[in-house]
Design a protein around this motif. Structure first.
Motif, PDB file in Angstrom:
ATOM      1  N   ASN A 116      50.090  44.132  28.467  1.00  0.00           N
ATOM      2  CA  ASN A 116      50.122  42.777  27.928  1.00  0.00           C
ATOM      3  C   ASN A 116      48.879  42.033  28.359  1.00  0.00           C
ATOM      4  N   ARG A 117      48.188  41.463  27.404  1.00  0.00           N
ATOM      5  CA  ARG A 117      46.977  40.716  27.708  1.00  0.00           C
ATOM      6  C   ARG A 117      47.374  39.343  28.238  1.00  0.00           C
ATOM      7  N   PRO A 118      46.861  38.964  29.399  1.00  0.00           N
ATOM      8  CA  PRO A 118      47.221  37.659  29.976  1.00  0.00           C
ATOM      9  C   PRO A 118      46.575  36.510  29.201  1.00  0.00           C
ATOM     10  N   THR A 119      47.205  35.360  29.292  1.00  0.00           N
ATOM     11  CA  THR A 119      46.631  34.170  28.663  1.00  0.00           C
ATOM     12  C   THR A 119      45.530  33.607  29.574  1.00  0.00           C
ATOM     13  N   LEU A 120      44.707  32.751  29.010  1.00  0.00           N
ATOM     14  CA  LEU A 120      43.656  32.117  29.800  1.00  0.00           C
ATOM     15  C   LEU A 120      44.265  31.309  30.939  1.00  0.00           C
ATOM     16  N   LYS A 121      45.373  30.640  30.683  1.00  0.00           N
ATOM     17  CA  LYS A 121      46.045  29.850  31.723  1.00  0.00           C
ATOM     18  C   LYS A 121      46.499  30.759  32.870  1.00  0.00           C
ATOM     19  N   GLU A 122      47.025  31.934  32.554  1.00  0.00           N
ATOM     20  CA  GLU A 122      47.435  32.883  33.588  1.00  0.00           C
ATOM     21  C   GLU A 122      46.225  33.364  34.387  1.00  0.00           C
ATOM     22  N   ILE A 123      45.136  33.665  33.705  1.00  0.00           N
ATOM     23  CA  ILE A 123      43.924  34.137  34.379  1.00  0.00           C
ATOM     24  C   ILE A 123      43.383  33.061  35.319  1.00  0.00           C
ATOM     25  N   GLU A 124      43.455  31.822  34.902  1.00  0.00           N
ATOM     26  CA  GLU A 124      42.994  30.717  35.756  1.00  0.00           C
ATOM     27  C   GLU A 124      43.776  30.636  37.060  1.00  0.00           C
ATOM     28  N   GLY A 125      44.983  31.197  37.101  1.00  0.00           N
ATOM     29  CA  GLY A 125      45.791  31.211  38.316  1.00  0.00           C
ATOM     30  C   GLY A 125      45.558  32.421  39.204  1.00  0.00           C
ATOM     31  N   TRP A 126      44.704  33.339  38.755  1.00  0.00           N
ATOM     32  CA  TRP A 126      44.404  34.533  39.550  1.00  0.00           C
ATOM     33  C   TRP A 126      43.577  34.162  40.779  1.00  0.00           C
ATOM     34  N   PRO A 127      43.554  35.023  41.807  1.00  0.00           N
ATOM     35  CA  PRO A 127      42.663  34.806  42.956  1.00  0.00           C
ATOM     36  C   PRO A 127      41.198  34.844  42.515  1.00  0.00           C
ATOM     37  N   SER A 128      40.296  34.507  43.388  1.00  0.00           N
ATOM     38  CA  SER A 128      38.872  34.433  43.021  1.00  0.00           C
ATOM     39  C   SER A 128      38.288  35.777  42.597  1.00  0.00           C
ATOM     40  N   THR A 129      38.844  36.866  43.105  1.00  0.00           N
ATOM     41  CA  THR A 129      38.453  38.193  42.644  1.00  0.00           C
ATOM     42  C   THR A 129      39.705  39.019  42.401  1.00  0.00           C
ATOM     43  N   VAL A 130      39.603  39.947  41.447  1.00  0.00           N
ATOM     44  CA  VAL A 130      40.717  40.838  41.136  1.00  0.00           C
ATOM     45  C   VAL A 130      40.177  42.260  40.983  1.00  0.00           C
ATOM     46  N   GLY A 131      41.074  43.212  41.012  1.00  0.00           N
ATOM     47  CA  GLY A 131      40.678  44.590  40.826  1.00  0.00           C
ATOM     48  C   GLY A 131      40.241  44.863  39.386  1.00  0.00           C
ATOM     49  N   VAL A 132      39.547  45.957  39.209  1.00  0.00           N
ATOM     50  CA  VAL A 132      39.041  46.330  37.889  1.00  0.00           C
ATOM     51  C   VAL A 132      40.190  46.506  36.895  1.00  0.00           C
ATOM     52  N   ALA A 133      41.274  47.116  37.327  1.00  0.00           N
ATOM     53  CA  ALA A 133      42.413  47.347  36.427  1.00  0.00           C
ATOM     54  C   ALA A 133      42.974  46.025  35.902  1.00  0.00           C
ATOM     55  N   GLN A 134      43.148  45.044  36.781  1.00  0.00           N
ATOM     56  CA  GLN A 134      43.668  43.741  36.357  1.00  0.00           C
ATOM     57  C   GLN A 134      42.661  43.028  35.465  1.00  0.00           C
ATOM     58  N   ALA A 135      41.394  43.075  35.833  1.00  0.00           N
ATOM     59  CA  ALA A 135      40.353  42.430  35.032  1.00  0.00           C
ATOM     60  C   ALA A 135      40.290  43.034  33.629  1.00  0.00           C
ATOM     61  N   ALA A 136      40.483  44.338  33.529  1.00  0.00           N
ATOM     62  CA  ALA A 136      40.442  45.009  32.226  1.00  0.00           C
ATOM     63  C   ALA A 136      41.495  44.432  31.288  1.00  0.00           C
ATOM     64  N   THR A 137      42.665  44.071  31.826  1.00  0.00           N
ATOM     65  CA  THR A 137      43.724  43.521  30.965  1.00  0.00           C
ATOM     66  C   THR A 137      43.300  42.218  30.312  1.00  0.00           C
ATOM     67  N   ALA A 138      42.442  41.448  30.979  1.00  0.00           N
ATOM     68  CA  ALA A 138      41.969  40.183  30.426  1.00  0.00           C
ATOM     69  C   ALA A 138      41.158  40.404  29.154  1.00  0.00           C
ATOM     70  N   PHE A 139      40.539  41.569  29.057  1.00  0.00           N
ATOM     71  CA  PHE A 139      39.713  41.879  27.885  1.00  0.00           C
ATOM     72  C   PHE A 139      40.432  42.787  26.893  1.00  0.00           C
ATOM     73  N   GLY A 140      41.696  43.079  27.192  1.00  0.00           N
ATOM     74  CA  GLY A 140      42.477  43.910  26.287  1.00  0.00           C
ATOM     75  C   GLY A 140      42.059  45.367  26.270  1.00  0.00           C
ATOM     76  N   ILE A 141      41.512  45.834  27.391  1.00  0.00           N
ATOM     77  CA  ILE A 141      41.106  47.236  27.475  1.00  0.00           C
ATOM     78  C   ILE A 141      41.923  47.936  28.559  1.00  0.00           C
ATOM     79  N   SER A 142      41.967  49.248  28.485  1.00  0.00           N
ATOM     80  CA  SER A 142      42.732  50.022  29.456  1.00  0.00           C
ATOM     81  C   SER A 142      42.019  50.067  30.808  1.00  0.00           C
TER      82      SER A 142
END
Length: 70
Positions: free
Chosen positions: A2-28
Motif C-alpha cells: 500500500n502506497r502511503p499518503t503524503l500526510k502519513e509520510i510527513e509523520g515518518w521519522p527523519s530517516t527511514v529504511g530503503v524498503a519503507q522509502a520505496a513504498t512512498a514511490f510505489g516501487i518494490s
C-alpha cells in the motif's frame, strides 16, 4: 504494498529504511535497493557505516510535492 499518503509520510521519522522509502514511490523493496545500488533512487540516500543505508524523509516529501500535479 500500500502506497502511503503524503500526510502519513510527513509523520515518518527523519530517516527511514530503503524498503519503507520505496513504498512512498510505489516501487518494490527489491527495486528500491536496485535503484540505490545504481545511484538513481529518487530521494536522498545516506550511508550509515559500511553497509546500512537510510533515506531522508524530507527528500522524499520534496520529490513527491514537486512531481504531484496541481
Amino acid at each position: 504494498m500500500n502506497r502511503p499518503t503524503l500526510k502519513e509520510i510527513e509523520g515518518w521519522p527523519s530517516t527511514v529504511g530503503v524498503a519503507q522509502a520505496a513504498t512512498a514511490f510505489g516501487i518494490s523493496k527489491s527495486q528500491g535497493y536496485a535503484l540505490v545500488d545504481l545511484g538513481t533512487f529518487p530521494a536522498r540516500v545516506i550511508r550509515v557505516g559500511k553497509k546500512k543505508k537510510v533515506v531522508s524523509t524530507a527528500s522524499i516529501i520534496k520529490v513527491l510535492t514537486e512531481t504531484e500535479p496541481k
